[in-house]
Write a protein that holds these residues in place. Structure first.
Motif, PDB file in Angstrom:
ATOM      1  N   PHE A 143     -27.004  -0.326  38.910  1.00  0.00           N
ATOM      2  CA  PHE A 143     -26.264   0.312  37.812  1.00  0.00           C
ATOM      3  C   PHE A 143     -26.318   1.836  37.969  1.00  0.00           C
ATOM      4  O   PHE A 143     -25.296   2.514  37.896  1.00  0.00           O
ATOM      5  CB  PHE A 143     -26.872  -0.126  36.479  1.00  0.00           C
ATOM      6  CG  PHE A 143     -26.167   0.409  35.248  1.00  0.00           C
ATOM      7  CD1 PHE A 143     -24.786   0.440  35.160  1.00  0.00           C
ATOM      8  CD2 PHE A 143     -26.915   0.864  34.159  1.00  0.00           C
ATOM      9  CE1 PHE A 143     -24.143   0.921  34.008  1.00  0.00           C
ATOM     10  CE2 PHE A 143     -26.287   1.338  33.009  1.00  0.00           C
ATOM     11  CZ  PHE A 143     -24.895   1.377  32.941  1.00  0.00           C
ATOM     12  N   ILE A 163     -31.058  -6.000  34.511  1.00  0.00           N
ATOM     13  CA  ILE A 163     -31.047  -5.133  33.327  1.00  0.00           C
ATOM     14  C   ILE A 163     -31.361  -5.910  32.056  1.00  0.00           C
ATOM     15  O   ILE A 163     -32.141  -5.462  31.219  1.00  0.00           O
ATOM     16  CB  ILE A 163     -29.687  -4.405  33.223  1.00  0.00           C
ATOM     17  CG1 ILE A 163     -29.450  -3.595  34.504  1.00  0.00           C
ATOM     18  CG2 ILE A 163     -29.657  -3.474  32.004  1.00  0.00           C
ATOM     19  CD1 ILE A 163     -28.038  -3.081  34.672  1.00  0.00           C
ATOM     20  N   ASP A 164     -30.800  -7.098  31.924  1.00  0.00           N
ATOM     21  CA  ASP A 164     -31.066  -7.866  30.703  1.00  0.00           C
ATOM     22  C   ASP A 164     -32.541  -8.252  30.588  1.00  0.00           C
ATOM     23  O   ASP A 164     -33.046  -8.414  29.478  1.00  0.00           O
ATOM     24  CB  ASP A 164     -30.183  -9.123  30.643  1.00  0.00           C
ATOM     25  CG  ASP A 164     -30.231  -9.788  29.267  1.00  0.00           C
ATOM     26  OD1 ASP A 164     -29.990  -9.083  28.282  1.00  0.00           O
ATOM     27  OD2 ASP A 164     -30.535 -10.988  29.190  1.00  0.00           O
ATOM     28  N   GLU A 176     -19.119  -9.315  26.839  1.00  0.00           N
ATOM     29  CA  GLU A 176     -18.615 -10.016  28.021  1.00  0.00           C
ATOM     30  C   GLU A 176     -17.095 -10.217  27.975  1.00  0.00           C
ATOM     31  O   GLU A 176     -16.511 -10.908  28.805  1.00  0.00           O
ATOM     32  CB  GLU A 176     -19.361 -11.336  28.237  1.00  0.00           C
ATOM     33  CG  GLU A 176     -20.803 -11.086  28.668  1.00  0.00           C
ATOM     34  CD  GLU A 176     -21.531 -12.316  29.196  1.00  0.00           C
ATOM     35  OE1 GLU A 176     -21.056 -13.433  28.956  1.00  0.00           O
ATOM     36  OE2 GLU A 176     -22.585 -12.148  29.839  1.00  0.00           O
ATOM     37  N   PHE A 221     -26.116  -0.257  29.048  1.00  0.00           N
ATOM     38  CA  PHE A 221     -26.087  -1.319  30.063  1.00  0.00           C
ATOM     39  C   PHE A 221     -24.653  -1.721  30.373  1.00  0.00           C
ATOM     40  O   PHE A 221     -23.774  -1.626  29.512  1.00  0.00           O
ATOM     41  CB  PHE A 221     -26.934  -2.527  29.642  1.00  0.00           C
ATOM     42  CG  PHE A 221     -26.497  -3.247  28.390  1.00  0.00           C
ATOM     43  CD1 PHE A 221     -25.500  -4.210  28.426  1.00  0.00           C
ATOM     44  CD2 PHE A 221     -27.111  -2.973  27.166  1.00  0.00           C
ATOM     45  CE1 PHE A 221     -25.117  -4.893  27.281  1.00  0.00           C
ATOM     46  CE2 PHE A 221     -26.730  -3.656  26.013  1.00  0.00           C
ATOM     47  CZ  PHE A 221     -25.728  -4.614  26.067  1.00  0.00           C
ATOM     48  N   SER A 263     -21.579  -4.424  31.331  1.00  0.00           N
ATOM     49  CA  SER A 263     -21.305  -5.758  30.788  1.00  0.00           C
ATOM     50  C   SER A 263     -21.843  -6.852  31.701  1.00  0.00           C
ATOM     51  O   SER A 263     -21.957  -7.998  31.293  1.00  0.00           O
ATOM     52  CB  SER A 263     -19.805  -5.937  30.547  1.00  0.00           C
ATOM     53  OG  SER A 263     -19.089  -5.789  31.744  1.00  0.00           O
ATOM     54  N   THR A 264     -22.207  -6.505  32.920  1.00  0.00           N
ATOM     55  CA  THR A 264     -22.828  -7.447  33.868  1.00  0.00           C
ATOM     56  C   THR A 264     -24.335  -7.525  33.700  1.00  0.00           C
ATOM     57  O   THR A 264     -25.034  -8.025  34.587  1.00  0.00           O
ATOM     58  CB  THR A 264     -22.575  -6.967  35.310  1.00  0.00           C
ATOM     59  OG1 THR A 264     -22.868  -5.557  35.351  1.00  0.00           O
ATOM     60  CG2 THR A 264     -21.164  -7.195  35.743  1.00  0.00           C
ATOM     61  N   THR A 265     -24.846  -7.060  32.613  1.00  0.00           N
ATOM     62  CA  THR A 265     -26.298  -6.946  32.417  1.00  0.00           C
ATOM     63  C   THR A 265     -27.080  -8.226  32.720  1.00  0.00           C
ATOM     64  O   THR A 265     -28.246  -8.164  33.097  1.00  0.00           O
ATOM     65  CB  THR A 265     -26.580  -6.464  30.968  1.00  0.00           C
ATOM     66  OG1 THR A 265     -27.953  -6.230  30.818  1.00  0.00           O
ATOM     67  CG2 THR A 265     -26.084  -7.460  29.924  1.00  0.00           C
ATOM     68  N   THR A 305     -28.660  -5.253  38.580  1.00  0.00           N
ATOM     69  CA  THR A 305     -29.966  -4.596  38.603  1.00  0.00           C
ATOM     70  C   THR A 305     -29.844  -3.180  38.066  1.00  0.00           C
ATOM     71  O   THR A 305     -28.777  -2.557  38.127  1.00  0.00           O
ATOM     72  CB  THR A 305     -30.522  -4.518  40.030  1.00  0.00           C
ATOM     73  OG1 THR A 305     -29.696  -3.626  40.798  1.00  0.00           O
ATOM     74  CG2 THR A 305     -30.551  -5.888  40.702  1.00  0.00           C
ATOM     75  N   ILE A 306     -30.963  -2.657  37.600  1.00  0.00           N
ATOM     76  CA  ILE A 306     -30.944  -1.298  37.069  1.00  0.00           C
ATOM     77  C   ILE A 306     -30.686  -0.279  38.203  1.00  0.00           C
ATOM     78  O   ILE A 306     -29.973   0.708  38.005  1.00  0.00           O
ATOM     79  CB  ILE A 306     -32.249  -0.982  36.280  1.00  0.00           C
ATOM     80  CG1 ILE A 306     -32.144   0.352  35.553  1.00  0.00           C
ATOM     81  CG2 ILE A 306     -33.482  -1.048  37.174  1.00  0.00           C
ATOM     82  CD1 ILE A 306     -31.145   0.369  34.426  1.00  0.00           C
ATOM     83  N   GLU A 337     -34.050  -5.358  28.905  1.00  0.00           N
ATOM     84  CA  GLU A 337     -33.701  -5.385  27.480  1.00  0.00           C
ATOM     85  C   GLU A 337     -34.533  -6.422  26.719  1.00  0.00           C
ATOM     86  O   GLU A 337     -35.045  -6.149  25.635  1.00  0.00           O
ATOM     87  CB  GLU A 337     -32.193  -5.660  27.328  1.00  0.00           C
ATOM     88  CG  GLU A 337     -31.707  -5.928  25.915  1.00  0.00           C
ATOM     89  CD  GLU A 337     -31.441  -4.668  25.094  1.00  0.00           C
ATOM     90  OE1 GLU A 337     -31.795  -3.561  25.553  1.00  0.00           O
ATOM     91  OE2 GLU A 337     -30.880  -4.796  23.982  1.00  0.00           O
ATOM     92  N   GLY A 375     -21.119   1.981  30.006  1.00  0.00           N
ATOM     93  CA  GLY A 375     -21.181   0.612  29.533  1.00  0.00           C
ATOM     94  C   GLY A 375     -21.527   0.553  28.058  1.00  0.00           C
ATOM     95  O   GLY A 375     -21.300   1.522  27.314  1.00  0.00           O
TER      96      GLY A 375
END
Ligand code: FAD
Ligand code: FAD
Lengths: 459, 459
Positions: A146, A117-118, A313, A134, A136-138, A142-143, A121, A153
């Motif tokens: 999620f 995910i990050d 986080e 997103f 917090s585990t971004t 994975t999308i 972003e 989130g």
């Protein structure tokens, strides 16, 4: 389950059967729950297959259908309830190679489901855009994971959670049939596959709305007590443009947020926010006017040498992780209580349970209204007491618990069978081979929720 | 143990007795060990006192002496063997307020013992200097806790570990006597209090050597197997200026280093290095010349959007943390084997234990020679098997195990009583009130090490 024949059929694919790989790729963050930790510790897949593209996903699903081999999809394995754990063995379908942005428009992005995910972003930010929501585990999740396993989130205070129909545009799904079909789900159909733990197909592609990139600043605020913190949170959530709004009762931050400890004070409740830079003056004015509240940390004025992790986080389910790292005797719950009875409920909980329950709320926008979701930490003693605690919370308080100590869709986030998902599964997975054991209604259609009764391991 | 009188005597100090604070400040990373997790879960202090300066330390120690209250010093609580856990209750002396750099010279720095190590490093870097040695927990751990409880870390490949007399210049210590004394230990005397778990006094100040700041680059290299990885490591360690040199057998990196996974390959052994920027061309030449080896990650050429954590947060005891987060059924050992029999020992271990032992080495400079220290991951089954494993390793291989599943100095890192520490304790802590239970020789002078026999809980 003829694995030799399956392997022959799937020659040329990325197949891994080293025992330690099988074991590691068969687990997620199930160990947050002492109950699931005990129950699921032995679970292991027979093969880990990592498809390189949609055509390979189709090959795997049709071969597994032919050989009656269960398939459990895996993103990054950061789910919390054994969601991605192959209860009946078989194949773990690891989406690691199916990553990358496919197309970026002004108001949407199309990505492969295995994309971290990050990474989405960061790609969006380089193009003046940002993702809406997103976990917090971004940094690792994975999308696809999620959407299939997560719920909400960072961003929820602005856009609501994943169940808000505005937050997903399209899901592309491969079905588990003799000849797998590829479906593009839009509109209401999205929720047949979203938050379904992958029981009714494999998502290969996702289309999401995107927004102009905001300029967000991490801010920490302390307040005299948890009721005040939440009252202030609601005021701020309604007045200001925020990306995240979280509250923590003392002594959660001072005990567990190691690197933010000096900003958390002693015996203080804490708010953690991501605020639009333009809104900082307004935020400052409101906090100054609030009796006993103070801004203790602003990322825009922080000493860069402190090199603190992103504030998200500390929030969402990272709060639990931080606590467990310091005290493995901690676990957690997820629950909702009505915003209009918040103060009295918090007071009653503190009186009734003291330190056994350490409160923590995340704020979301629910039908447009700023609303708390509680994710309290729980001092674990015995499994019986944990079950009893859940029962007491639901019986004596205006609270609904989403039990994170259960592996099924119904007992966890949903509290009931989603009939459209069940019906969809009949069409997309007629043999019930996708992530078996996670949808009670599939095996036991007349099941009804009963707190304290664990479906999987008692029936 | 008259706590009421003690509190009265210490009026005005920062004293905390909230139950959840007592609990959290009474634990460290003891839960890395399934054995210690079971044994120590109930340990709790009676008071947490956080002195603001040396005068307050003296006040606490003399009052505790008077009232016969045990005192256990706490830095950040990142130690691994219950080092900072108050086995007999009493006071946890939390050093959180005693932080900051006192003086910086050209070749040394003087700091308060509660300073977070990374804060020292950042301060030094702003002045063109760097610290010699830090643990992978540098972002949270204190310098006092590192010296009293740690052993080695990043920098060891250049400077050796903490036991190298060149790495600490001076320790300032308050003794536990009726009238506490303040001692400045230098030269050989340093090792009376270094790695003594705080059993013979409270360090308030530390003087360390500093060096001109290096320009270090994180690099990941893969190699065909673990023997090759270590042979290459020794070659690189001898030829190049490095700050860190670590090796990992497959599948440790691909399974547990989530965010570096794509650089770790499949079925490959991995080297993780911090290399002087000037040495990168030489590194490249050597790796290219090495059959089957390849550089897969260089921080200087990385996509900044990847935002990877520092590579040292995969190494040292972070490797274990990464693994436990993914598989709570993993624990670890610490051991030494002779460098000149490394290849045959690795081969024999792999043959004998297969996946039960997943190898990982950190390189240090031992008397000037580049030498491996093994910190293998262990697939935990039962306590008996873990004890047996240790016995087998020591009986059948040229290996010494430093048992991380024991709470005492002797059974852990030392393997024997350090007589100078014991003698020093007689002078500095005549009543045995400092961190009681951690030095066997204090209570049972005729104890001898016997693998498999746990001192604390069997005698
Ligand atoms: C520290 C921590 C913090 C967290 N914070 C949040 C949070 O803020 N918000 C939140 O919602 N959750 C949170 N979670 C839970 C989890 O991180 C999220 O749900 C995450 O997005 C899951 O992504 P993943 O790739 O790891 O999925 P996995 O764990 O790999 O999978 C999750 C589920 O989705 C299914 N799945 C995965 N990929 C596909 C696919 N392509 N097609 C079909 N099914 C698929 C799996 O079978 C499984 O049932 C947190 C968990 C942890 C440990
Ligand atoms: C993920 C992880 C990685 C790690 N990596 C490393 C590593 O690379 N190298 C390494 O050596 N260790 C490592 N460790 C162990 C630990 O982090 C280090 O030893 C660390 O430096 C301890 O610092 P602390 O402030 O947390 O000490 P604490 O855990 O608080 O205390 C450690 C010991 O020192 C004593 N003590 C603390 N302060 C004082 C004082 N002022 N005076 C007297 N006694 C005192 C305590 O009583 C205790 O016995 C690791 C641990 C973890 C969990």
């Amino acid at each position: 389950m003829d694995l030799t024949a399956l392997k022959t059929d799937l020659d040329g694919l990325d197949i891994d059967d080293r025992p330690s790989v099988l074991r590691a790729k068969s687990r997620d963050f199930y160990w947050y729950s002492p109950i699931l930790k005990r129950q699921l510790d032995g679970i292991t897949a027979d093969l880990v297959i990592s498809p390189r593209d949609e055509a390979e996903v189709i090959r795997v699903l049709s071969a597994c259908y032919r050989h009656r081999v269960p398939v459990t999809v895996r993103g990054a394995g950061t789910g919390n309830y054994g969601q991605a754990m192959p209860l009946q063995g078989g194949v773990v379908l690891h989406m690691q190679h199916m990553a990358g942005v496919i197309a970026l428009g002004d108001d949407h992005v199309v990505v492969r489901s295995g994309t971290v995910i990050d990474h989405i972003e960061q790609h969006l930010r380089r193009n003046g855009r940002e993702i809406r929501l997103f976990p917090s585990t971004t940094a690792t999740a994975t999308i696809g994971g999620f959407i299939a396993g997560g719920s909400s989130g960072v961003g929820a205070i602005r856009w609501g959670g994943l169940r808000n129909p505005a937050n997903i545009r399209r899901l592309r799904l491969v079905t588990m049939e003799e000849t797998p079909r590829v479906l593009d789900l839009t509109g209401h159909d999205i929720h047949k596959a979203a938050h379904a733990y992958g029981v009714n197909g494999v998502m290969t592609e996702v289309e999401l709305p995107v927004d102009p990139a905001g300029d967000w600043v991490d801010v920490m605020i302390t307040a005299p007590d948890f009721i005040a913190a939440n009252q202030l949170a609601i005021e701020l959530g309604e007045a200001l443009l925020l990306r995240m709004l979280s509250t923590f009762a003392a002594p959660v931050p001072e005990l567990y947020f190691q690197r933010y400890r000096r900003h958390a004070g002693t015996g203080r409740a804490v708010l953690a926010l991501m605020v639009a830079r333009d809104a900082l003056p307004a935020l400052e004015a409101r906090v100054t006017a609030w009796p006993g509240a103070a801004i203790t940390y602003r990322a825009d004025r922080a000493d860069p040498a402190e090199r603190l992790p992103a504030l998200y986080e500390m929030a969402w389910n990272h709060t639990t992780l931080r606590a467990i790292r310091i005290d493995p005797g901690v676990t957690y719950l997820q629950m909702m209580f009505p915003r209009d009875r918040m103060a009295e409920t918090i007071a009653a909980l503190e009186l009734r349970f003291g330190n056994e329950l350490m409160l923590h709320c995340e704020y979301t926008r629910f039908n447009g209204v700023v609303s708390p979701v509680a994710m309290p930490l729980v001092r674990f003693t015995t499994e019986n007491r944990l079950e009893e605690l859940i029962q007491l919370l639901e019986a004596e308080f205006p609270i609904t618990v989403f039990n994170p100590h259960r592996v099924t869709l119904e007992e966890g986030g949903m509290k009931r069978t989603d009939l459209s998902q069940l019906d969809f599964k009949r069409q997309t997975d007629p043999l019930g081979l996708m992530n078996p054991g996670k949808m009670i209604a599939w095996t036991t259609p007349d099941w009804t929720p009963e707190t304290g009764k664990n479906f999987l391991f008692t029936e």
